[in-house]
Design a protein around this motif. Structure first.
Motif, PDB file in Angstrom:
ATOM      1  N   TRP A 134       0.832  -1.209   0.000  1.00  0.00           N
ATOM      2  CA  TRP A 134       0.000   0.000   0.000  1.00  0.00           C
ATOM      3  C   TRP A 134       0.867   1.260   0.000  1.00  0.00           C
ATOM      4  CZ3 TRP A 134      -4.962   0.519  -1.018  1.00  0.00           C
ATOM      5  CH2 TRP A 134      -5.779  -0.603  -0.926  1.00  0.00           C
ATOM      6  N   HIS A 135       1.949   1.224   0.749  1.00  0.00           N
ATOM      7  CA  HIS A 135       2.863   2.372   0.799  1.00  0.00           C
ATOM      8  C   HIS A 135       3.503   2.612  -0.567  1.00  0.00           C
ATOM      9  CE1 HIS A 135       5.364   5.337   2.808  1.00  0.00           C
ATOM     10  NE2 HIS A 135       6.452   4.764   2.346  1.00  0.00           N
ATOM     11  N   GLU A 136       3.856   1.550  -1.254  1.00  0.00           N
ATOM     12  CA  GLU A 136       4.439   1.689  -2.589  1.00  0.00           C
ATOM     13  C   GLU A 136       3.413   2.232  -3.587  1.00  0.00           C
ATOM     14  OE1 GLU A 136       6.736  -0.957  -5.991  1.00  0.00           O
ATOM     15  OE2 GLU A 136       5.941  -1.942  -4.201  1.00  0.00           O
ATOM     16  N   ALA A 137       2.188   1.713  -3.534  1.00  0.00           N
ATOM     17  CA  ALA A 137       1.134   2.221  -4.416  1.00  0.00           C
ATOM     18  C   ALA A 137       0.828   3.687  -4.101  1.00  0.00           C
ATOM     19  CB  ALA A 137      -0.132   1.375  -4.281  1.00  0.00           C
ATOM     20  N   GLY A 138       0.830   4.026  -2.825  1.00  0.00           N
ATOM     21  CA  GLY A 138       0.618   5.420  -2.430  1.00  0.00           C
ATOM     22  C   GLY A 138       1.726   6.325  -2.929  1.00  0.00           C
ATOM     23  N   ALA A 139       2.958   5.810  -2.915  1.00  0.00           N
ATOM     24  CA  ALA A 139       4.081   6.610  -3.426  1.00  0.00           C
ATOM     25  C   ALA A 139       3.913   6.892  -4.909  1.00  0.00           C
ATOM     26  CB  ALA A 139       5.394   5.883  -3.168  1.00  0.00           C
ATOM     27  N   ASN A 140       3.412   5.908  -5.652  1.00  0.00           N
ATOM     28  CA  ASN A 140       3.166   6.131  -7.079  1.00  0.00           C
ATOM     29  C   ASN A 140       2.071   7.176  -7.296  1.00  0.00           C
ATOM     30  OD1 ASN A 140       5.097   4.241  -7.863  1.00  0.00           O
ATOM     31  ND2 ASN A 140       3.630   2.563  -7.792  1.00  0.00           N
ATOM     32  N   VAL A 141       1.017   7.118  -6.491  1.00  0.00           N
ATOM     33  CA  VAL A 141      -0.071   8.092  -6.601  1.00  0.00           C
ATOM     34  C   VAL A 141       0.411   9.484  -6.222  1.00  0.00           C
ATOM     35  CG1 VAL A 141      -2.309   8.764  -5.624  1.00  0.00           C
ATOM     36  CG2 VAL A 141      -1.888   6.397  -6.280  1.00  0.00           C
ATOM     37  N   VAL A 142       1.135   9.594  -5.107  1.00  0.00           N
ATOM     38  CA  VAL A 142       1.625  10.895  -4.643  1.00  0.00           C
ATOM     39  C   VAL A 142       2.560  11.519  -5.678  1.00  0.00           C
ATOM     40  CG1 VAL A 142       3.117  12.008  -2.924  1.00  0.00           C
ATOM     41  CG2 VAL A 142       1.315  10.464  -2.190  1.00  0.00           C
ATOM     42  N   THR A 143       3.442  10.731  -6.233  1.00  0.00           N
ATOM     43  CA  THR A 143       4.378  11.249  -7.233  1.00  0.00           C
ATOM     44  C   THR A 143       3.638  11.702  -8.488  1.00  0.00           C
ATOM     45  OG1 THR A 143       6.076   9.774  -6.370  1.00  0.00           O
ATOM     46  CG2 THR A 143       6.470  10.714  -8.529  1.00  0.00           C
ATOM     47  N   SER A 144       2.656  10.930  -8.919  1.00  0.00           N
ATOM     48  CA  SER A 144       1.884  11.312 -10.102  1.00  0.00           C
ATOM     49  C   SER A 144       1.118  12.603  -9.871  1.00  0.00           C
ATOM     50  CB  SER A 144       0.918  10.193 -10.475  1.00  0.00           C
ATOM     51  OG  SER A 144       1.618   9.017 -10.776  1.00  0.00           O
ATOM     52  N   ILE A 145       0.488  12.726  -8.722  1.00  0.00           N
ATOM     53  CA  ILE A 145      -0.242  13.957  -8.410  1.00  0.00           C
ATOM     54  C   ILE A 145       0.725  15.137  -8.314  1.00  0.00           C
ATOM     55  CG2 ILE A 145      -1.673  15.123  -6.691  1.00  0.00           C
ATOM     56  CD1 ILE A 145      -2.948  12.428  -6.076  1.00  0.00           C
ATOM     57  N   GLY A 146       1.925  14.901  -7.810  1.00  0.00           N
ATOM     58  CA  GLY A 146       2.925  15.961  -7.747  1.00  0.00           C
ATOM     59  C   GLY A 146       3.274  16.493  -9.125  1.00  0.00           C
ATOM     60  N   TYR A 147       3.400  15.593 -10.100  1.00  0.00           N
ATOM     61  CA  TYR A 147       3.690  16.047 -11.466  1.00  0.00           C
ATOM     62  C   TYR A 147       2.493  16.767 -12.079  1.00  0.00           C
ATOM     63  CZ  TYR A 147       8.157  13.698 -11.347  1.00  0.00           C
ATOM     64  OH  TYR A 147       9.434  13.332 -11.017  1.00  0.00           O
ATOM     65  N   LEU A 148       1.275  16.344 -11.759  1.00  0.00           N
ATOM     66  CA  LEU A 148       0.091  17.081 -12.208  1.00  0.00           C
ATOM     67  C   LEU A 148       0.057  18.479 -11.587  1.00  0.00           C
ATOM     68  CD1 LEU A 148      -2.729  14.377 -12.062  1.00  0.00           C
ATOM     69  CD2 LEU A 148      -1.673  15.386 -14.100  1.00  0.00           C
ATOM     70  N   GLN A 149       0.456  18.562 -10.333  1.00  0.00           N
ATOM     71  CA  GLN A 149       0.510  19.858  -9.659  1.00  0.00           C
ATOM     72  C   GLN A 149       1.539  20.757 -10.327  1.00  0.00           C
ATOM     73  OE1 GLN A 149       0.856  19.672  -5.396  1.00  0.00           O
ATOM     74  NE2 GLN A 149       1.872  21.656  -5.323  1.00  0.00           N
ATOM     75  N   LEU A 150       2.646  20.190 -10.743  1.00  0.00           N
ATOM     76  CA  LEU A 150       3.670  20.966 -11.434  1.00  0.00           C
ATOM     77  C   LEU A 150       3.122  21.527 -12.747  1.00  0.00           C
ATOM     78  CD1 LEU A 150       6.658  21.767 -11.088  1.00  0.00           C
ATOM     79  CD2 LEU A 150       7.237  19.758 -12.421  1.00  0.00           C
TER      80      LEU A 150
END
Length: 164
Positions: A60-76
Motif C-alpha cells: 500500500w505504501h508503494e502504491a501510495g508513493a506512485n499516486v503521490v508522485t503522479s499527483i505531484g507532477y500534475l501539480q507541477l
C-alpha cells in the motif's frame, strides 16, 4: 443625482472593491493540491501499518508513493499554467521543490535508505500542507505587467546639433 443638500454628485461608474471571481485555473490548482495533500497524508499511515508487522502495508505504501508522485507532477503542470496565465511564479517554484523532494524520497525508499526517506518524508508532508494553506488562503489574481519605460526621443536641440 440630487442629494439632500441640493448638490448633485456624479454616479459611481463601477465598484472597484467588488469581489472578483476565482479563475478556473486557480480552481484546478487548488483541486490538485488538495488531492496531493490527501494522498501524501496517507503515506505515513501505510508505513505505520507496515512497521506494525503487516507486510501488506508495504504494498500500500508503494502504491501510495506512485499516486503521490503522479499527483505531484500534475501539480507541477497546473503551476506552470498558473505561471503563464496569471504571471505568478511562486506556485511553480514551490511545486518544483516538492516534486524534487518527492522524487529523491521515492528513490531513497526504493533503495532502502531510510535515514533519508523518513526525514525527507516529514519535510515533504509539511511542505505540501503549507502549500495547501497558501493556495486556499487568498485569491490568486493576475499580476499586472510592468509598465515599460519609454525612452525619450531626442530632437536636434537635445543632441547638441545646433546650426549656428
Amino acid at each position: 443625482m440630487p442629494t439632500a443638500a441640493g448638490k448633485s454628485r456624479a454616479a459611481v461608474p463601477g465598484r472597484t472593491d467588488a469581489p472578483r471571481r476565482t479563475r478556473p485555473t486557480v480552481w484546478v490548482l487548488r483541486a490538485v493540491v488538495s488531492a496531493h495533500m490527501v494522498a501524501i497524508f496517507g503515506q505515513p499511515v501505510f508505513a505505520g501499518v507496515y512497521l506494525s508487522g503487516d507486510y501488506d502495508g508495504l504494498r500500500w505504501h508503494e502504491a501510495g508513493a506512485n499516486v503521490v508522485t503522479s499527483i505531484g507532477y500534475l501539480q507541477l503542470i497546473a503551476a506552470i499554467v498558473i505561471w503563464v496565465r496569471l504571471r505568478r511564479a511562486w506556485p511553480f517554484l514551490a511545486a518544483a521543490a516538492v516534486v524534487a523532494a518527492e522524487t529523491v524520497q521515492y528513490f531513497a525508499g526504493m533503495a532502502g535508505a531510510l535515514w533519508l526517506h523518513f526525514p525527507l518524508g516529514v519535510i515533504t508532508i509539511v511542505a505540501v500542507a503549507v502549500l495547501f494553506i497558501d493556495v486556499w488562503r487568498g485569491p490568486l489574481r493576475v499580476r499586472p505587467r510592468p509598465a515599460r519605460e519609454q525612452e525619450p526621443v531626442e530632437g536636434p536641440e537635445q543632441r547638441g546639433d545646433e546650426d549656428a
